[in-house]
Design a protein around this motif. Structure first.
Motif, PDB file in Angstrom:
ATOM      1  N   LEU A 220       1.266  -1.065   0.086  1.00 48.46           N
ATOM      2  CA  LEU A 220      -0.177   0.170  -0.118  1.00 48.46           C
ATOM      3  C   LEU A 220       0.506   1.057  -0.379  1.00 48.46           C
ATOM      4  O   LEU A 220       2.122   1.059   0.889  1.00 48.46           O
ATOM      5  CB  LEU A 220      -0.989   0.043   1.342  1.00 48.46           C
ATOM      6  N   LEU A 221       0.439   2.025  -0.775  1.00 48.28           N
ATOM      7  CA  LEU A 221       1.682   3.161  -1.280  1.00 48.28           C
ATOM      8  C   LEU A 221       0.898   4.514   0.094  1.00 48.28           C
ATOM      9  O   LEU A 221      -0.347   4.326  -0.553  1.00 48.28           O
ATOM     10  CB  LEU A 221       1.346   3.979  -3.103  1.00 48.28           C
ATOM     11  N   VAL A 222       1.273   5.445   0.311  1.00 51.22           N
ATOM     12  CA  VAL A 222       0.914   5.598   1.545  1.00 51.22           C
ATOM     13  C   VAL A 222       1.345   7.415   1.756  1.00 51.22           C
ATOM     14  O   VAL A 222       1.283   8.467   1.863  1.00 51.22           O
ATOM     15  CB  VAL A 222       1.273   5.681   3.153  1.00 51.22           C
ATOM     16  N   SER A 223       3.040   7.692   0.595  1.00 52.00           N
ATOM     17  CA  SER A 223       3.559   8.631   0.329  1.00 52.00           C
ATOM     18  C   SER A 223       4.466   8.183  -0.978  1.00 52.00           C
ATOM     19  O   SER A 223       5.349   6.970  -1.393  1.00 52.00           O
ATOM     20  CB  SER A 223       4.017   9.405   1.491  1.00 52.00           C
ATOM     21  N   ALA A 224       4.536   9.519  -1.372  1.00 53.83           N
ATOM     22  CA  ALA A 224       6.000   9.320  -2.384  1.00 53.83           C
ATOM     23  C   ALA A 224       6.667  10.441  -2.682  1.00 53.83           C
ATOM     24  O   ALA A 224       6.418  12.326  -2.119  1.00 53.83           O
ATOM     25  CB  ALA A 224       5.475   9.269  -4.173  1.00 53.83           C
ATOM     26  N   GLU A 225       7.967  10.638  -2.771  1.00 54.01           N
ATOM     27  CA  GLU A 225       8.872  12.183  -3.020  1.00 54.01           C
ATOM     28  C   GLU A 225       9.424  11.841  -4.386  1.00 54.01           C
ATOM     29  O   GLU A 225       9.969  11.024  -4.875  1.00 54.01           O
ATOM     30  CB  GLU A 225      10.359  11.953  -2.040  1.00 54.01           C
ATOM     31  N   ILE A 226       8.513  13.142  -5.239  1.00 56.13           N
ATOM     32  CA  ILE A 226       8.599  13.150  -6.382  1.00 56.13           C
ATOM     33  C   ILE A 226       9.778  14.455  -7.086  1.00 56.13           C
ATOM     34  O   ILE A 226       9.422  15.688  -6.066  1.00 56.13           O
ATOM     35  CB  ILE A 226       7.489  13.903  -6.862  1.00 56.13           C
ATOM     36  N   LYS A 227      10.536  14.411  -8.139  1.00 58.26           N
ATOM     37  CA  LYS A 227      11.352  15.294  -8.710  1.00 58.26           C
ATOM     38  C   LYS A 227      10.555  16.705  -8.736  1.00 58.26           C
ATOM     39  O   LYS A 227       8.816  16.656  -9.507  1.00 58.26           O
ATOM     40  CB  LYS A 227      11.775  14.963 -10.090  1.00 58.26           C
ATOM     41  N   LEU A 228      10.993  17.817  -8.292  1.00 59.78           N
ATOM     42  CA  LEU A 228      10.290  19.150  -9.337  1.00 59.78           C
ATOM     43  C   LEU A 228      11.172  19.889  -9.481  1.00 59.78           C
ATOM     44  O   LEU A 228      12.173  19.538  -9.826  1.00 59.78           O
ATOM     45  CB  LEU A 228      10.186  20.082  -7.657  1.00 59.78           C
ATOM     46  N   ILE A 229      10.721  20.537 -11.123  1.00 62.53           N
ATOM     47  CA  ILE A 229      12.007  20.955 -12.132  1.00 62.53           C
ATOM     48  C   ILE A 229      11.092  22.968 -12.064  1.00 62.53           C
ATOM     49  O   ILE A 229       9.885  23.312 -11.166  1.00 62.53           O
ATOM     50  CB  ILE A 229      11.515  20.728 -13.365  1.00 62.53           C
ATOM     51  N   PRO A 230      12.216  24.096 -12.347  1.00 64.05           N
ATOM     52  CA  PRO A 230      11.526  25.067 -12.173  1.00 64.05           C
ATOM     53  C   PRO A 230      10.711  25.302 -14.157  1.00 64.05           C
ATOM     54  O   PRO A 230      10.931  24.874 -14.753  1.00 64.05           O
ATOM     55  CB  PRO A 230      13.293  26.330 -11.766  1.00 64.05           C
ATOM     56  N   ILE A 231      10.137  26.187 -13.454  1.00 66.76           N
ATOM     57  CA  ILE A 231       9.071  26.935 -14.946  1.00 66.76           C
ATOM     58  C   ILE A 231       8.897  28.126 -15.022  1.00 66.76           C
ATOM     59  O   ILE A 231       9.440  28.652 -13.943  1.00 66.76           O
ATOM     60  CB  ILE A 231       7.763  26.148 -14.549  1.00 66.76           C
ATOM     61  N   LYS A 232       7.995  28.886 -15.669  1.00 66.60           N
ATOM     62  CA  LYS A 232       7.441  29.909 -16.141  1.00 66.60           C
ATOM     63  C   LYS A 232       6.725  29.997 -15.314  1.00 66.60           C
ATOM     64  O   LYS A 232       5.908  29.358 -16.193  1.00 66.60           O
ATOM     65  CB  LYS A 232       8.283  30.315 -16.820  1.00 66.60           C
ATOM     66  N   GLU A 233       6.069  31.206 -15.766  1.00 61.91           N
ATOM     67  CA  GLU A 233       4.564  32.123 -16.376  1.00 61.91           C
ATOM     68  C   GLU A 233       3.704  31.195 -17.403  1.00 61.91           C
ATOM     69  O   GLU A 233       2.562  31.148 -17.011  1.00 61.91           O
ATOM     70  CB  GLU A 233       4.521  33.079 -15.915  1.00 61.91           C
ATOM     71  N   TYR A 234       4.028  31.148 -18.038  1.00 57.27           N
ATOM     72  CA  TYR A 234       3.563  30.957 -19.280  1.00 57.27           C
ATOM     73  C   TYR A 234       4.207  30.554 -19.762  1.00 57.27           C
ATOM     74  O   TYR A 234       5.729  29.546 -20.241  1.00 57.27           O
ATOM     75  CB  TYR A 234       3.403  32.265 -19.570  1.00 57.27           C
ATOM     76  N   MET A 235       3.567  29.625 -21.116  1.00 54.31           N
ATOM     77  CA  MET A 235       3.526  28.662 -22.274  1.00 54.31           C
ATOM     78  C   MET A 235       3.575  29.094 -22.849  1.00 54.31           C
ATOM     79  O   MET A 235       2.661  29.512 -23.923  1.00 54.31           O
ATOM     80  CB  MET A 235       2.870  27.350 -21.717  1.00 54.31           C
ATOM     81  N   LYS A 236       4.571  29.205 -24.182  1.00 56.88           N
ATOM     82  CA  LYS A 236       4.591  29.391 -25.716  1.00 56.88           C
ATOM     83  C   LYS A 236       4.621  27.959 -26.382  1.00 56.88           C
ATOM     84  O   LYS A 236       5.348  27.130 -26.624  1.00 56.88           O
ATOM     85  CB  LYS A 236       5.937  30.525 -26.035  1.00 56.88           C
ATOM     86  N   LEU A 237       3.347  28.558 -27.379  1.00 58.97           N
ATOM     87  CA  LEU A 237       3.056  26.775 -28.163  1.00 58.97           C
ATOM     88  C   LEU A 237       2.632  27.392 -29.311  1.00 58.97           C
ATOM     89  O   LEU A 237       1.707  28.794 -29.949  1.00 58.97           O
ATOM     90  CB  LEU A 237       1.611  26.614 -27.372  1.00 58.97           C
ATOM     91  N   THR A 238       3.509  26.774 -30.497  1.00 60.52           N
ATOM     92  CA  THR A 238       3.064  27.116 -31.670  1.00 60.52           C
ATOM     93  C   THR A 238       1.899  26.359 -32.036  1.00 60.52           C
ATOM     94  O   THR A 238       2.975  24.175 -31.969  1.00 60.52           O
ATOM     95  CB  THR A 238       4.669  26.746 -32.251  1.00 60.52           C
TER      96      THR A 238
END
Length: 560
Positions: A220-238
């Motif tokens: 039974l999974l009761v917690s997980a430690e997961i990787k974080l990354i730095p991001i910016k406020e917007y996504m420039k989408l093409t």
């Protein structure tokens, strides 16, 4: 392309359930949507209360809840009680497969309290969360800090536990892999009540690699430690429209994120594609952008998260008429761009849900909770969807996407189709899913020395024959699809309706590490096996006992 077009099939005679499905929108509007909105509101208020507590207080409550789980497991009498499963109602799971194993006698363990973010560690760039934390909840907490999980699955309701024990992907997976690949540590309660922390390099590393795709059948999974990354406020989408046959569309898709010259500067932060017809598709590539860049004169900002906005997949489709264009989307809204319309499933649930008048007047109630949709559909409608509807994800090597698209067209004729790439890593041990042997020697497009590039082909909608009122055998189509995946080193996520026999299940997946961990950590006889848990159809208590007894006897024979 003429060889892809199959002749029209005989017309299918309508039955009562056809009309129940056709007019199901009445129940959705007057029952499901109002209750869904209320549930979402209550969950949001609960999350706000949790966020007001200190991380120290949350951790203390977590430890107390883990002790309750341990004590509950110790109350189980293996001779009298059924197999262990969570206390969640069967319809709550976000997925199409039956969870009828809970109809057999079972021993419930309540994990409902495990829905808190325990820590956001900016120094280690780790988020420690409980298994019922969902994607909407965690992005709401991290994005204002300009942080994010490396992989944020698109639908708000998808939980950390489901994505680790099962399957999770996002447009950043061509860089980071599947959701489980971003996990740093797992906290598990084993069958004997032991609480362990598994990482890739400690004494429980076998558990760390065996839990993904195990559907909670090892511990039974009761917690997980997961990787974080730095991001910016917007996504420039093409948005880039592409025309051609299916193999040409597949090649354009590969070229959109895997440059043939290998230049890392040309690799986008996010990528997905939608195939709208056998000859038309739109490729979307995104790069994180700062608020300052997004608000420069001449740039277009599109806040797709507003309830009255055109559904995202339909907005993307406009590129086929307007040509290539670029816009900036607030990052969190981009993460959850498919939530409101549930990709394009919302069109079948509410045929007029995409119309401007509905979006403006009732769009704020969207989306309906999947659990409520399942709870109100009844046995007849559920079986109808199994036979007359397709919700499947095909995980195939990137170089086989063209062949796979042609196969899906011939067998199911479902459009739109979602394409999302992901790395499949070559790990120190062989897990349930794994790259093709020797892939690194071929150096195909998108591959590296330690990972083969795969693609999720998302097939979600009613098949063309069903929409035309023709005969369609969904079970046979899925069987042929599964055999195609086995023959082409592909994989089928276990949330989907499956027709796999036990033999074919283990032809598709590798069970050696999984079985070793099941035996080593006492899961056999405590938790149901992953095949049987995923198996289509009802499970009686007798069937469950016989299946688990066979596994236990096999393990005993091997030990002696």
């Amino acid at each position: 392309m003429s060889d892809l077009y199959t002749p029209l099939r005989p017309k299918r005679k309508k039955v009562l359930v056809d009309y129940l499905v056709q007019f199901r929108w009445i129940v959705v509007i007057f029952v499901v949507l109002p209750i869904s909105f209320t549930v979402y509101l209550l969950l949001y208020l609960g999350d706000m209360r949790s966020e007001m507590k200190s991380f120290k207080r949350r951790q203390k409550e977590h430890d107390e809840n883990v002790k309750k789980v341990v004590n509950r497991l110790k109350q189980r009498n293996p001779k009298k009680d059924g197999l262990v499963c969570t206390a969640r109602k069967p319809y709550i799971a976000v997925g199409m497969r039956n969870v009828d194993y809970k109809r057999a006698r079972h021993f419930e363990v309540d994990l409902a309290a495990f829905r808190n973010i325990l820590e956001i560690d900016k120094e280690r760039m780790i988020a420690k969360v409980e298994p019922l934390v969902n994607m909407g909840q965690i992005s709401r907490a991290t994005v204002p800090m300009n942080l994010s999980l490396a992989v944020v699955a698109e639908l708000d309701d998808l939980t950390v536990g489901g994505l680790i024990n099962g399957y999770g992907i996002e447009g950043s997976s061509h860089i980071y892999g599947l959701f489980a690949d971003t996990v740093v540590a797992l906290e598990l309660v084993l069958a004997d009540g032991r609480v362990v922390r598994a990482t890739k390099d400690n004494e429980y590393s076998d558990l760390f690699y065996a839990v993904p795709w195990s559907q909670g059948t090892i511990g039974l999974l009761v917690s997980a430690e997961i990787k974080l990354i730095p991001i910016k406020e917007y996504m420039k989408l093409t948005y880039k429209p592409v025309r051609g046959n299916l193999k040409e569309l597949a090649q354009a898709y590969a070229d959109s994120f895997a440059p043939r010259d290998g230049d890392p500067a040309k690799i986008p932060d996010f990528v997905e594609a939608m195939i709208y017809t056998p000859t038309e598709g739109v490729m979307m590539t995104g790069k994180y952008a700062s608020k300052e860049e997004a608000k420069q004169k001449g740039n277009v900002i599109n806040e797709v998260g507003w309830w009255f906005k055109t559904w995202f997949y339909q907005h993307c489709q406009t590129a086929l008429t307007r040509g290539e264009f670029v816009e900036y989307i607030p990052t969190r809204q981009y993460y959850h761009r498919h939530t409101r319309s549930m990709y394009w499933e919302g069109k079948l649930i509410l045929p007029f849900g995409d119309q401007w008048w509905f979006r403006w007047t009732m769009g704020w109630l969207m989306p309906p909770k999947v659990s409520l949709l399942k709870a109100t559909q009844g046995e007849g409608i559920r079986n109808y969807y199994h036979d007359m509807h397709v919700i499947q994800d095909l995980l195939v090597p990137l170089y086989k996407v063209g062949d796979s698209l042609e196969f899906v067209h011939r067998e199911m004729e479902v459009y739109p189709i979602w394409l999302c790439p992901h790395r499949l890593y070559k790990l120190p041990v062989k897990t349930m899913i794994y790259p093709e042997p020797g892939f690194e020697l071929h150096r195909r497009q998108g591959d590296t020395n330690n990972a083969q590039m795969f693609t999720d082909i998302g097939v979600y909608y009613a098949p063309g024959p069903v929409l035309r009122g023709e005969e369609f055998n969904g079970s046979e189509a899925v069987r042929r699809l599964e055999e195609f995946l086995i023959q082409n080193h592909g994989f089928q996520p276990q949330y989907a309706v499956s027709e796999l026999t036990e033999k074919n299940f283990w032809r598709m997946f590798d069970g050696e590490l999984y079985d070793n961990c099941r035996h080593k950590y006492g899961a056999v006889g405590t938790f149901m096996s992953v095949y049987y848990k995923s198996k289509k159809g009802k499970k009686t208590e007798k069937e469950v006992q016989e299946a688990e007894q066979a596994i236990a006897e096999q393990a005993y024979a091997e030990d002696n």
